[in-house]
Structures are given as C-alpha cells and as structure tokens.
Motif scaffolding. Structure first.
Motif, short mmCIF file in Angstrom:
data_model
loop_
_atom_site.label_atom_id
_atom_site.label_comp_id
_atom_site.label_asym_id
_atom_site.label_seq_id
_atom_site.Cartn_x
_atom_site.Cartn_y
_atom_site.Cartn_z
N PHE A 86 4.46 2.53 -7.45
CA PHE A 86 5.91 2.60 -7.60
C PHE A 86 6.49 1.41 -6.86
O PHE A 86 6.84 1.50 -5.68
N ASP A 87 6.54 0.28 -7.55
CA ASP A 87 6.95 -0.97 -6.92
C ASP A 87 8.37 -0.86 -6.37
O ASP A 87 9.32 -0.63 -7.12
N PRO B 107 0.81 -1.23 0.00
CA PRO B 107 0.00 0.00 0.00
C PRO B 107 0.84 1.28 0.00
O PRO B 107 0.48 2.25 -0.66
N SER B 108 1.96 1.28 0.68
CA SER B 108 2.78 2.50 0.72
C SER B 108 3.51 2.76 -0.59
O SER B 108 4.05 3.85 -0.79
N ASP B 109 3.49 1.79 -1.50
CA ASP B 109 4.04 1.99 -2.85
C ASP B 109 3.01 2.63 -3.78
O ASP B 109 3.34 3.03 -4.89
N CYS B 110 1.75 2.70 -3.35
CA CYS B 110 0.64 3.17 -4.19
C CYS B 110 0.38 4.65 -3.96
O CYS B 110 0.40 5.12 -2.83
N ARG B 111 0.10 5.36 -5.04
CA ARG B 111 -0.28 6.76 -4.97
C ARG B 111 -1.62 6.91 -5.66
O ARG B 111 -1.76 6.63 -6.85
N PHE B 112 -2.60 7.34 -4.92
CA PHE B 112 -3.96 7.47 -5.43
C PHE B 112 -4.09 8.73 -6.28
O PHE B 112 -3.72 9.82 -5.86
N LEU B 113 -4.63 8.59 -7.51
CA LEU B 113 -4.85 9.72 -8.41
C LEU B 113 -6.33 10.01 -8.61
O LEU B 113 -6.72 11.15 -8.71
N ALA B 114 -7.13 9.00 -8.76
CA ALA B 114 -8.57 9.06 -9.00
C ALA B 114 -8.90 9.25 -10.47
O ALA B 114 -9.65 8.49 -11.04
N GLU B 115 -8.40 10.27 -11.10
CA GLU B 115 -8.73 10.54 -12.50
C GLU B 115 -7.47 10.86 -13.28
O GLU B 115 -6.62 11.57 -12.75
N PRO B 116 -7.30 10.43 -14.46
CA PRO B 116 -8.15 9.54 -15.23
C PRO B 116 -7.92 8.06 -14.89
O PRO B 116 -8.68 7.21 -15.33
N ILE B 117 -6.87 7.77 -14.14
CA ILE B 117 -6.68 6.40 -13.65
C ILE B 117 -6.65 6.46 -12.14
O ILE B 117 -6.42 7.51 -11.54
N THR C 280 9.21 1.91 -1.28
CA THR C 280 9.36 1.89 0.19
C THR C 280 10.69 1.27 0.60
O THR C 280 11.14 1.48 1.72
N GLN C 281 11.36 0.53 -0.29
CA GLN C 281 12.69 -0.01 -0.03
C GLN C 281 13.77 0.81 -0.74
O GLN C 281 14.90 0.36 -0.91
N ASN C 282 13.39 2.00 -1.21
CA ASN C 282 14.30 2.90 -1.91
C ASN C 282 14.87 2.31 -3.20
O ASN C 282 15.99 2.60 -3.59
N LYS C 283 14.09 1.45 -3.85
CA LYS C 283 14.52 0.89 -5.13
C LYS C 283 13.28 0.63 -5.98
O LYS C 283 12.62 -0.40 -5.83
N VAL C 284 12.98 1.57 -6.87
CA VAL C 284 11.81 1.40 -7.73
C VAL C 284 12.15 0.41 -8.84
O VAL C 284 13.02 0.65 -9.66
N ASN C 285 11.46 -0.73 -8.82
CA ASN C 285 11.69 -1.78 -9.82
C ASN C 285 10.85 -1.57 -11.07
O ASN C 285 11.31 -1.86 -12.18
N LYS C 286 9.66 -1.11 -10.86
CA LYS C 286 8.77 -0.83 -11.99
C LYS C 286 7.68 0.13 -11.54
O LYS C 286 7.44 0.30 -10.34
N ILE C 287 7.03 0.72 -12.52
CA ILE C 287 5.91 1.63 -12.26
C ILE C 287 4.69 1.03 -12.94
O ILE C 287 4.74 0.69 -14.13
N THR C 288 3.62 0.90 -12.18
CA THR C 288 2.38 0.32 -12.71
C THR C 288 1.26 1.34 -12.64
O THR C 288 1.03 1.96 -11.59
N PHE C 289 0.58 1.52 -13.75
CA PHE C 289 -0.61 2.36 -13.80
C PHE C 289 -1.79 1.43 -13.54
O PHE C 289 -2.00 0.48 -14.28
N LEU C 290 -2.56 1.71 -12.51
CA LEU C 290 -3.59 0.78 -12.06
C LEU C 290 -4.96 1.45 -12.08
O LEU C 290 -5.12 2.57 -11.57
N ASP C 291 -5.93 0.79 -12.67
CA ASP C 291 -7.31 1.27 -12.63
C ASP C 291 -8.18 0.14 -12.13
O ASP C 291 -8.02 -1.01 -12.55
#
Length: 161
Positions: free
Chosen positions: A117-118, A102-112, A121-132
């Motif tokens: 940011f996977d 959950p702490s890797d997730c950033r809520f946007l609401a619109e448009p997705i 929280t461990q200071n190493k972003v492995n991938k970025i996922t756009f989630l709807d």
C-alpha cells in the motif's frame, strides 16, 4: 493326456500352418520359423536374439536408473529453491536494496507474497501493488497468473461488510 513337446515341434515344422507375428502382424509359415523347446539349449539364432534382448533390458534399466538419479537431483534442487524463496519473501522488505517502504508492505504468502500500500505510512495511499517474489527459474503458478490477469484487466473491486 500330455502332449510330447518335441513331436509337436516336429509336426509344426512339417505343417502348412501360417502364423502372425505379434510385433509387426506379418504372416509367416510355421515350417520356416525357428521352433524349439525352451527348456533346453537355444538354437544359435534364438540365443543371439535372447542375448540382444537381455542387453536391451540392461541398457533400459541403466537408463531408467540415470533418469531416476537425475529426477532426484532435480527434485532436491527445486525443493531447496522453493525453501529459499519462501524465506526470501518473508525477509525481503528488510533487504537494503528493497526499494519499497517495509511498513507499507503486508505479507500474505499465498497465493501472492505481499500487497504494498504505497504511501499508507504517510496516510495517503497512492497505489496498491500486488507483489510476488521469484528466485531462480521459478514462474508464476496458474492462480498467480489469474490474479495478474484480473489486475491487468482492471477486474478489481472494493467491498465492505
């Protein structure tokens, strides 16, 4: 000077005039038509046609009412589903079956709904996922499809100001 309707009808019945049907554009002799003064009793065939047309109007009105009720029910269901979906998308990261941190997730609401940011929280972003989040029969809207397509086409850029 007023024209006597009854004598007009009698003259048309004796005439050689040709008329055109407004429905089928077919021609017919006025002398063969059922002509009558609508202020009085209708001839039998005309009354039968009038009753048929009145019944058709009643049937169409009943059908329209059913369609209106169905549309109202459908609209209420859609509104409820959208409301539930909006709530779920906000609390989803707290759900026990949510397989992302959950702490890797950033809520946007619109448009997705959110960006994940996977590993942040461990200071190493492995991938970025756009989630709807979608519930029921909900589908991506046009903007969401365009975002999905841009990501799938690797048309994503980084910019810093």
């Amino acid at each position: 000077m007023s024209i006597d309707v009854i004598s007009l009808i009698e003259n048309l019945k004796k005439s050689t005039l040709i008329a055109e049907c407004p429905n089928c554009s077919g021609e017919f002799k006025m002398s063969k038509a059922i002509l009558f003064d609508g202020r009085g009793k209708f001839p039998t065939k005309a009354e039968e046609k009038r009753q048929e047309m009145l019944q058709e109007l009643k049937d169409r009105a009943a059908d329209l009412l059913k369609r209106k009720e169905k549309a109202t029910i459908s609209s209420e269901r859609t509104t409820t589903a959208v409301g539930i979906g909006k709530t779920i998308e906000k609390i989803l990261p707290a759900h026990r079956n949510f397989d992302l941190i959950p702490s890797d997730c950033r809520f946007l609401a619109e448009p997705i709904d959110m960006i994940v940011f996977d590993g942040i929280t461990q200071n190493k972003v492995n991938k970025i996922t756009f989630l709807d989040v979608k519930t029921g029969a909900a589908r991506l809207n046009n903007h969401q499809k365009q975002i999905r397509d841009a990501i799938n086409d690797h048309n994503v850029k980084w910019r810093q100001y």
